[in-house]
Design a protein around this motif. Sequence first.
Motif, PDB file in Angstrom:
ATOM      1  N   TYR A 112      38.727  59.210  48.483  1.00 33.59           N
ATOM      2  CA  TYR A 112      38.442  58.461  47.261  1.00 33.59           C
ATOM      3  C   TYR A 112      36.927  58.334  47.105  1.00 33.59           C
ATOM      4  O   TYR A 112      36.217  58.025  48.069  1.00 33.59           O
ATOM      5  N   VAL A 113      36.446  58.531  45.882  1.00 32.67           N
ATOM      6  CA  VAL A 113      35.020  58.421  45.599  1.00 32.67           C
ATOM      7  C   VAL A 113      34.832  57.516  44.391  1.00 32.67           C
ATOM      8  O   VAL A 113      35.443  57.736  43.336  1.00 32.67           O
ATOM      9  N   ASP A 114      33.994  56.506  44.539  1.00 36.39           N
ATOM     10  CA  ASP A 114      33.689  55.627  43.406  1.00 36.39           C
ATOM     11  C   ASP A 114      32.264  55.097  43.572  1.00 36.39           C
ATOM     12  O   ASP A 114      31.771  54.977  44.702  1.00 36.39           O
ATOM     13  N   ASN A 115      31.624  54.796  42.444  1.00 41.16           N
ATOM     14  CA  ASN A 115      30.257  54.266  42.513  1.00 41.16           C
ATOM     15  C   ASN A 115      30.219  52.749  42.495  1.00 41.16           C
ATOM     16  O   ASN A 115      29.141  52.157  42.603  1.00 41.16           O
ATOM     17  N   ASP A 116      31.378  52.103  42.355  1.00 40.97           N
ATOM     18  CA  ASP A 116      31.446  50.640  42.352  1.00 40.97           C
ATOM     19  C   ASP A 116      31.549  50.160  43.804  1.00 40.97           C
ATOM     20  O   ASP A 116      32.546  50.415  44.475  1.00 40.97           O
ATOM     21  N   PRO A 117      30.539  49.467  44.326  1.00 39.22           N
ATOM     22  CA  PRO A 117      30.564  49.074  45.741  1.00 39.22           C
ATOM     23  C   PRO A 117      31.728  48.159  46.085  1.00 39.22           C
ATOM     24  O   PRO A 117      32.257  48.220  47.196  1.00 39.22           O
ATOM     25  N   ILE A 118      32.135  47.318  45.141  1.00 40.01           N
ATOM     26  CA  ILE A 118      33.257  46.427  45.437  1.00 40.01           C
ATOM     27  C   ILE A 118      34.562  47.200  45.464  1.00 40.01           C
ATOM     28  O   ILE A 118      35.436  46.937  46.292  1.00 40.01           O
TER      29      ILE A 118
END
Length: 276
Positions: A112-118
């Motif tokens: 999984y890749v996301d730019n939202d740290p939370i």
Amino acid sequence: MSEIRPNSIERQLMGERPDIDLTRPSAARVYDYYLGGAHNFAADREMARQAIGMWPELPLIMQANRAFLRRAVEYCAAHGVHQFLDLGSGIPTVGNVHEVARNADPTAHVVYVDNDPIAVTYSRTILGDDRQTSAVQEDLRHPDAVLAAVRDLLDLSRPVAVMMVAVLHFVTDEDGPADIVAAYRDAVPSGSHLVISHATHDGQDTQADTHQDLYRQRTATPMTMRSHDQVLRFFDGFDVVEPGVVHLPLWRPASREDVGDHPERFAGLAAVGRKP
């Protein structure tokens, strides 16, 4: 507008990550709320309720998108793909990629890749010590950085399903979404698949424009709805599998009941392509 008060989880995160503005909604956490998840904050819930008030069918659209994700993952697994790169993944709540892939193939690996740290923090908590699934904090708009981060987690010499589910509409035209998709296409071998769902204004009324305006005003990720032909262009270099680029419920539905009488009311397009 009601006062936004943080709950206990939010207060804990505020202490751990003072750099994160929890008073601003996140597209990933708003989506989690639409799906009935619990990994969202007061600001996300307030925005989601506002959006649903303007467009009551939004939860049904999000559920149709999640159903497409399930069918697409099952299709890829049935066609020899055992690795999944989920870009802009959000929070892996019930029915997400690793659960569906693992049901089809217990050996499947998912990143999984996301730019939202939370979103990434929540993802890592949910995944725990699962050695076949990882969560990486990167921005899909920077393919070189993403590919460098996942190179030790996936074997890029073997087919990969590149998942861009309900995320490319958060990439602006100025960012060059077609070039971004092409960079991932060029990084994976023959037999890899591209899975896309995308918000569209095709067949919609002013609700679609109002929804775009809400994301533009309230979040850091403005929404750009695109047409059938614009979404089809993302599949340059792929063989688009039948039935092509269609509204969400029309992509290989399990039954007629899944389609309903007016599939065009689901303001999303979906397709899967295979790299020859």
